[in-house]
Design a protein around this motif. Structure first.
Motif, PDB file in Angstrom:
ATOM      1  N   UNK A 197     104.610  16.952 -60.514  1.00 57.58           N
ATOM      2  CA  UNK A 197     105.986  16.876 -61.002  1.00 57.58           C
ATOM      3  C   UNK A 197     106.605  15.504 -60.789  1.00 57.58           C
ATOM      4  N   UNK A 198     106.358  14.901 -59.640  1.00 63.11           N
ATOM      5  CA  UNK A 198     107.012  13.635 -59.313  1.00 63.11           C
ATOM      6  C   UNK A 198     106.089  12.432 -59.423  1.00 63.11           C
ATOM      7  N   UNK A 199     104.772  12.648 -59.340  1.00 63.64           N
ATOM      8  CA  UNK A 199     103.825  11.546 -59.336  1.00 63.64           C
ATOM      9  C   UNK A 199     103.611  10.957 -57.955  1.00 63.64           C
ATOM     10  N   UNK A 200     104.246  11.537 -56.929  1.00 64.54           N
ATOM     11  CA  UNK A 200     104.104  11.022 -55.571  1.00 64.54           C
ATOM     12  C   UNK A 200     102.664  11.147 -55.095  1.00 64.54           C
ATOM     13  N   UNK A 201     102.199  10.122 -54.389  1.00 64.34           N
ATOM     14  CA  UNK A 201     100.842  10.078 -53.872  1.00 64.34           C
ATOM     15  C   UNK A 201     100.660  11.123 -52.782  1.00 64.34           C
ATOM     16  N   UNK A 202      99.550  11.876 -52.841  1.00 63.61           N
ATOM     17  CA  UNK A 202      99.205  12.872 -51.816  1.00 63.61           C
ATOM     18  C   UNK A 202      98.026  12.368 -51.000  1.00 63.61           C
ATOM     19  N   UNK A 203      97.007  11.835 -51.657  1.00 65.93           N
ATOM     20  CA  UNK A 203      95.835  11.356 -50.930  1.00 65.93           C
ATOM     21  C   UNK A 203      94.846  10.661 -51.843  1.00 65.93           C
ATOM     22  N   UNK A 204      93.886   9.975 -51.218  1.00 66.89           N
ATOM     23  CA  UNK A 204      92.836   9.260 -51.934  1.00 66.89           C
ATOM     24  C   UNK A 204      91.487   9.743 -51.419  1.00 66.89           C
ATOM     25  N   UNK A 205      90.571  10.014 -52.336  1.00 69.67           N
ATOM     26  CA  UNK A 205      89.214  10.435 -51.978  1.00 69.67           C
ATOM     27  C   UNK A 205      88.361   9.180 -51.874  1.00 69.67           C
ATOM     28  N   UNK A 206      87.953   8.840 -50.672  1.00 65.96           N
ATOM     29  CA  UNK A 206      87.196   7.617 -50.444  1.00 65.96           C
ATOM     30  C   UNK A 206      85.730   7.934 -50.206  1.00 65.96           C
ATOM     31  N   UNK A 207      84.885   6.910 -50.377  1.00 65.69           N
ATOM     32  CA  UNK A 207      83.472   7.077 -50.096  1.00 65.69           C
ATOM     33  C   UNK A 207      82.574   6.957 -51.306  1.00 65.69           C
ATOM     34  N   UNK A 208      83.138   6.879 -52.507  1.00 61.70           N
ATOM     35  CA  UNK A 208      82.306   6.719 -53.704  1.00 61.70           C
ATOM     36  C   UNK A 208      81.750   5.307 -53.747  1.00 61.70           C
ATOM     37  N   UNK A 209      80.539   5.169 -54.259  1.00 64.48           N
ATOM     38  CA  UNK A 209      79.860   3.871 -54.288  1.00 64.48           C
ATOM     39  C   UNK A 209      80.094   3.100 -55.587  1.00 64.48           C
ATOM     40  N   UNK A 210      80.767   3.693 -56.552  1.00 62.93           N
ATOM     41  CA  UNK A 210      80.992   3.015 -57.831  1.00 62.93           C
ATOM     42  C   UNK A 210      82.115   3.678 -58.588  1.00 62.93           C
ATOM     43  N   UNK A 211      82.131   3.456 -59.882  1.00 62.24           N
ATOM     44  CA  UNK A 211      83.174   4.021 -60.748  1.00 62.24           C
ATOM     45  C   UNK A 211      83.162   5.544 -60.678  1.00 62.24           C
ATOM     46  N   UNK A 212      84.336   6.134 -60.766  1.00 60.99           N
ATOM     47  CA  UNK A 212      84.464   7.592 -60.877  1.00 60.99           C
ATOM     48  C   UNK A 212      84.938   7.855 -62.303  1.00 60.99           C
ATOM     49  N   UNK A 213      84.107   8.542 -63.082  1.00 56.83           N
ATOM     50  CA  UNK A 213      84.374   8.715 -64.507  1.00 56.83           C
ATOM     51  C   UNK A 213      85.135   9.996 -64.825  1.00 56.83           C
TER      52      UNK A 213
END
Length: 96
Positions: free
Chosen positions: A72-88
Motif C-alpha cells: 500500500x505504501x511502498x515502505x521497505x520491509x526487508x532485503x533478501x541477501x545472498x544471491x550470487x547474480x541477477x535475480x530475474x
C-alpha cells in the motif's frame, strides 16, 4: 423479380456490455509508488495475495537483492541477501 442483396451483411444484434474479467476494479484509488533502493534495473515486480498483515510486493533486480515492501505504501520491509547474480523473478506464496 429477385430482391437485390446489400453489399454488406446486416448488423448482428447488439450484445449487452460485459466488463472484461481482466479489467481493473475501482475498489481503491491507485497511486503510483516510487520505491528507491535498487542499484540496478528492476526486472520483475509481484504483489502478494491479501494477508491479515496487508498486501506486499517483491521486486527482483539485476543487483541480486530482491526487496520486500508494503504493497500500500511502498515502505521497505526487508532485503533478501545472498544471491550470487541477477535475480530475474520473485513470487510470494499464499502462506508467506
Amino acid at each position: 423479380t429477385v430482391p437485390s442483396r446489400a453489399p454488406y451483411p446486416a448488423p448482428a444484434r447488439a450484445r449487452a456490455h460485459r466488463p472484461s474479467p481482466c479489467a481493473p476494479r475501482a475498489t481503491m484509488p491507485q497511486v503510483p509508488l516510487v520505491c528507491h533502493g535498487h542499484s540496478r534495473p528492476i526486472v520483475a515486480v509481484e504483489y502478494s495475495h491479501v494477508t491479515p498483515d496487508g498486501v506486499f510486493l517483491i521486486s527482483a533486480s539485476k543487483d541480486g537483492q530482491p526487496m520486500l515492501r508494503d504493497g500500500d505504501s511502498g515502505d521497505w520491509v526487508g532485503t533478501f541477501q545472498g544471491h550470487k547474480g541477477c535475480v530475474w523473478g520473485a513470487t510470494l506464496n499464499r502462506e508467506a
